[in-house]
Design a protein around this motif. Sequence first.
Motif, PDB file in Angstrom:
ATOM      1  N   ALA A 168     -19.002  -7.196 -52.346  1.00  0.00           N
ATOM      2  CA  ALA A 168     -18.426  -8.925 -52.336  1.00  0.00           C
ATOM      3  C   ALA A 168     -17.494  -9.317 -52.635  1.00  0.00           C
ATOM      4  O   ALA A 168     -17.103  -9.309 -52.114  1.00  0.00           O
ATOM      5  CB  ALA A 168     -18.972  -9.440 -53.410  1.00  0.00           C
ATOM      6  N   ALA A 169     -17.159  -8.679 -53.136  1.00  0.00           N
ATOM      7  CA  ALA A 169     -15.259  -8.483 -53.438  1.00  0.00           C
ATOM      8  C   ALA A 169     -14.323  -7.984 -52.198  1.00  0.00           C
ATOM      9  O   ALA A 169     -13.149  -9.411 -51.793  1.00  0.00           O
ATOM     10  CB  ALA A 169     -13.977  -7.638 -54.165  1.00  0.00           C
ATOM     11  N   TYR A 170     -14.748  -7.463 -51.668  1.00  0.00           N
ATOM     12  CA  TYR A 170     -14.673  -6.674 -50.325  1.00  0.00           C
ATOM     13  C   TYR A 170     -14.367  -7.834 -49.155  1.00  0.00           C
ATOM     14  O   TYR A 170     -13.588  -8.492 -48.517  1.00  0.00           O
ATOM     15  CB  TYR A 170     -15.154  -5.708 -49.700  1.00  0.00           C
ATOM     16  CG  TYR A 170     -13.953  -4.416 -50.488  1.00  0.00           C
ATOM     17  CD1 TYR A 170     -13.683  -3.400 -49.668  1.00  0.00           C
ATOM     18  CD2 TYR A 170     -14.403  -3.633 -51.997  1.00  0.00           C
ATOM     19  CE1 TYR A 170     -12.796  -2.485 -49.645  1.00  0.00           C
ATOM     20  CE2 TYR A 170     -13.219  -2.512 -51.957  1.00  0.00           C
ATOM     21  CZ  TYR A 170     -12.976  -2.038 -51.015  1.00  0.00           C
ATOM     22  OH  TYR A 170     -12.304  -0.773 -52.019  1.00  0.00           O
ATOM     23  N   ARG A 171     -16.263  -8.429 -49.098  1.00  0.00           N
ATOM     24  CA  ARG A 171     -15.899  -8.733 -48.376  1.00  0.00           C
ATOM     25  C   ARG A 171     -15.328 -10.760 -48.091  1.00  0.00           C
ATOM     26  O   ARG A 171     -15.110 -11.202 -47.620  1.00  0.00           O
ATOM     27  CB  ARG A 171     -18.243  -9.599 -48.133  1.00  0.00           C
ATOM     28  CG  ARG A 171     -18.565  -8.105 -47.797  1.00  0.00           C
ATOM     29  CD  ARG A 171     -19.925  -8.715 -47.994  1.00  0.00           C
ATOM     30  NE  ARG A 171     -20.553  -9.435 -48.443  1.00  0.00           N
ATOM     31  CZ  ARG A 171     -21.275  -9.477 -49.674  1.00  0.00           C
ATOM     32  NH1 ARG A 171     -21.642  -7.559 -49.597  1.00  0.00           N
ATOM     33  NH2 ARG A 171     -22.424 -10.059 -50.604  1.00  0.00           N
ATOM     34  N   ALA A 172     -15.197 -11.374 -49.790  1.00  0.00           N
ATOM     35  CA  ALA A 172     -14.522 -12.198 -49.642  1.00  0.00           C
ATOM     36  C   ALA A 172     -13.270 -12.276 -49.225  1.00  0.00           C
ATOM     37  O   ALA A 172     -12.605 -13.321 -48.972  1.00  0.00           O
ATOM     38  CB  ALA A 172     -14.810 -12.342 -51.662  1.00  0.00           C
ATOM     39  N   VAL A 173     -12.757 -11.540 -49.167  1.00  0.00           N
ATOM     40  CA  VAL A 173     -10.808 -10.771 -48.507  1.00  0.00           C
ATOM     41  C   VAL A 173     -11.022 -10.211 -47.011  1.00  0.00           C
ATOM     42  O   VAL A 173     -10.031 -10.453 -47.009  1.00  0.00           O
ATOM     43  CB  VAL A 173     -10.182 -10.260 -49.816  1.00  0.00           C
ATOM     44  CG1 VAL A 173      -9.928 -10.844 -51.096  1.00  0.00           C
ATOM     45  CG2 VAL A 173      -9.872  -8.907 -49.533  1.00  0.00           C
TER      46      VAL A 173
ATOM     47  N   ALA B  46      -5.008  -6.195 -51.598  1.00  0.00           N
ATOM     48  CA  ALA B  46      -5.631  -7.457 -50.909  1.00  0.00           C
ATOM     49  C   ALA B  46      -6.803  -7.517 -51.822  1.00  0.00           C
ATOM     50  O   ALA B  46      -7.380  -8.984 -51.838  1.00  0.00           O
ATOM     51  CB  ALA B  46      -6.560  -7.319 -49.699  1.00  0.00           C
ATOM     52  N   VAL B  47      -7.521  -6.914 -52.766  1.00  0.00           N
ATOM     53  CA  VAL B  47      -8.778  -6.772 -52.842  1.00  0.00           C
ATOM     54  C   VAL B  47      -8.276  -7.755 -54.612  1.00  0.00           C
ATOM     55  O   VAL B  47      -8.807  -8.400 -55.004  1.00  0.00           O
ATOM     56  CB  VAL B  47      -9.631  -5.681 -53.440  1.00  0.00           C
ATOM     57  CG1 VAL B  47     -10.584  -5.602 -54.633  1.00  0.00           C
ATOM     58  CG2 VAL B  47     -10.561  -5.640 -52.126  1.00  0.00           C
ATOM     59  N   ARG B  48      -7.386  -7.238 -55.255  1.00  0.00           N
ATOM     60  CA  ARG B  48      -7.178  -7.354 -57.048  1.00  0.00           C
ATOM     61  C   ARG B  48      -5.815  -8.985 -56.896  1.00  0.00           C
ATOM     62  O   ARG B  48      -5.607 -10.100 -56.562  1.00  0.00           O
ATOM     63  CB  ARG B  48      -7.182  -6.923 -57.505  1.00  0.00           C
ATOM     64  CG  ARG B  48      -7.491  -6.517 -59.049  1.00  0.00           C
ATOM     65  CD  ARG B  48      -5.541  -7.293 -60.090  1.00  0.00           C
ATOM     66  NE  ARG B  48      -6.298  -7.488 -61.160  1.00  0.00           N
ATOM     67  CZ  ARG B  48      -4.590  -7.686 -62.213  1.00  0.00           C
ATOM     68  NH1 ARG B  48      -3.677  -8.526 -61.268  1.00  0.00           N
ATOM     69  NH2 ARG B  48      -5.071  -7.749 -63.189  1.00  0.00           N
TER      70      ARG B  48
ATOM     71  N   ILE C 105     -12.227 -13.112 -56.725  1.00  0.00           N
ATOM     72  CA  ILE C 105     -12.746 -13.390 -58.084  1.00  0.00           C
ATOM     73  C   ILE C 105     -13.454 -13.419 -59.289  1.00  0.00           C
ATOM     74  O   ILE C 105     -13.874 -12.259 -60.336  1.00  0.00           O
ATOM     75  CB  ILE C 105     -11.315 -14.157 -58.843  1.00  0.00           C
ATOM     76  CG1 ILE C 105      -9.863 -14.000 -58.236  1.00  0.00           C
ATOM     77  CG2 ILE C 105     -11.431 -13.986 -60.729  1.00  0.00           C
ATOM     78  CD1 ILE C 105      -9.599 -13.058 -58.786  1.00  0.00           C
ATOM     79  N   ALA C 106     -14.419 -13.985 -58.917  1.00  0.00           N
ATOM     80  CA  ALA C 106     -16.244 -13.694 -59.333  1.00  0.00           C
ATOM     81  C   ALA C 106     -16.091 -12.637 -58.720  1.00  0.00           C
ATOM     82  O   ALA C 106     -17.088 -12.616 -59.613  1.00  0.00           O
ATOM     83  CB  ALA C 106     -16.399 -15.425 -58.625  1.00  0.00           C
TER      84      ALA C 106
END
Length: 377
Positions: free
Chosen positions: A43-48, A83-85, A200-201
């Motif tokens: 989900a973190a990858y998709r969010a960005v 990108a992710v963090r 972040i979530a």
Amino acid sequence: MVTGQTAPAPAAGGAAGVTARWRAAAAATGPADRAGVERAVRAAYRAVGLAEPAAVRWFGSPLAAVEAALELRAAGAVTVREAVRTLPWDAVRRQAVERTGAVGWAPLWALTGAELGPVTNALADRIRGAVLDRLAPEPDTENDEDDVIEAARERRTTVRIALLDAVRGQHDAPWFAAFEAAGVLGTAPGAPGGPEGGAIAALAEVARGAGWWWPYADVVLISERPVALHRDEAGRLDHADGPALAYSDGFDLHAWRGMPVPADFLAGLGDVTVERIRTEENAELRRVLLEHYGYERYLSDAGAVPVHQDETGRLWRIDLPADESVVMVEVVNSTAEPDGTFRTYWLRVPPTTMTARAGVAWTFGITEAEYHPQRET
């Protein structure tokens, strides 16, 4: 988010509850919910806007994960940590300040990140240092050849870079506590605040269930949390009967009241003698031995003699090789115990102390000239 408005900071009780939950997450041990963590990573990858990683690999400790990261880097793997963090983190941090206002952010941080930061960051630094030293020991600059020293330094730089690729998972708890208390964390990848809020979530969800992890373009490396964590009342690593921090694959750290010690060092604490303390060449380890043995007992057993005495007490000193002297003031409580006896206290004071009065005054934070008690208690 509506700009130009400042949301009220949460009440102290609410922030305290958030901090307590993230304190527990930072110190959590035991196996992760791997399926849940992997869903959050994707989900973190998709969010960005990144494609989901093709593979997720799990490791028993940060040490093993860094070894794998070094192999990936050598094969040309590209980190996507920024990108992710990094970018979502910076954006949400700005949102938190905007939401609480500059005046509200400082007290909110004091109740959240500042509460968790010192202990959590110190632990993360200890892990990072241990991984670095095990994978790339410091060169012996006095005995090694120049090419060996240069190779060792290059190796340490390479390992440091691999460590910088990591997202700290549970050890990012101080910031997650602040974000949640500020109302910008959300509870799911669809959290408010645009893609940054969703990222972040998702990162928070990973932190609730896993240790450090390494995001690369096609693969993610994740370390399990430790299986054991022992700390003293000050939050320092501390355990006399084994590792203070242990991972399932055998990576561990031994410590006594925060002081790193060799694995076999603590096993001999039960047999500490004055001679062992005197002959210990490492000054830091000698202090551990002294703390365990007891300063008062050491002064007595080592045959120390008082170097000064006045109406406030007696000053004792023992010089130690290649270390500061042990200097203590022996004082007697002027108030009798219920049984009529008078209790004796031993107060360690700076090695530069020359008189008993100066030592007692130092314990009160004043100078010898300022110390004029009417009656000592």
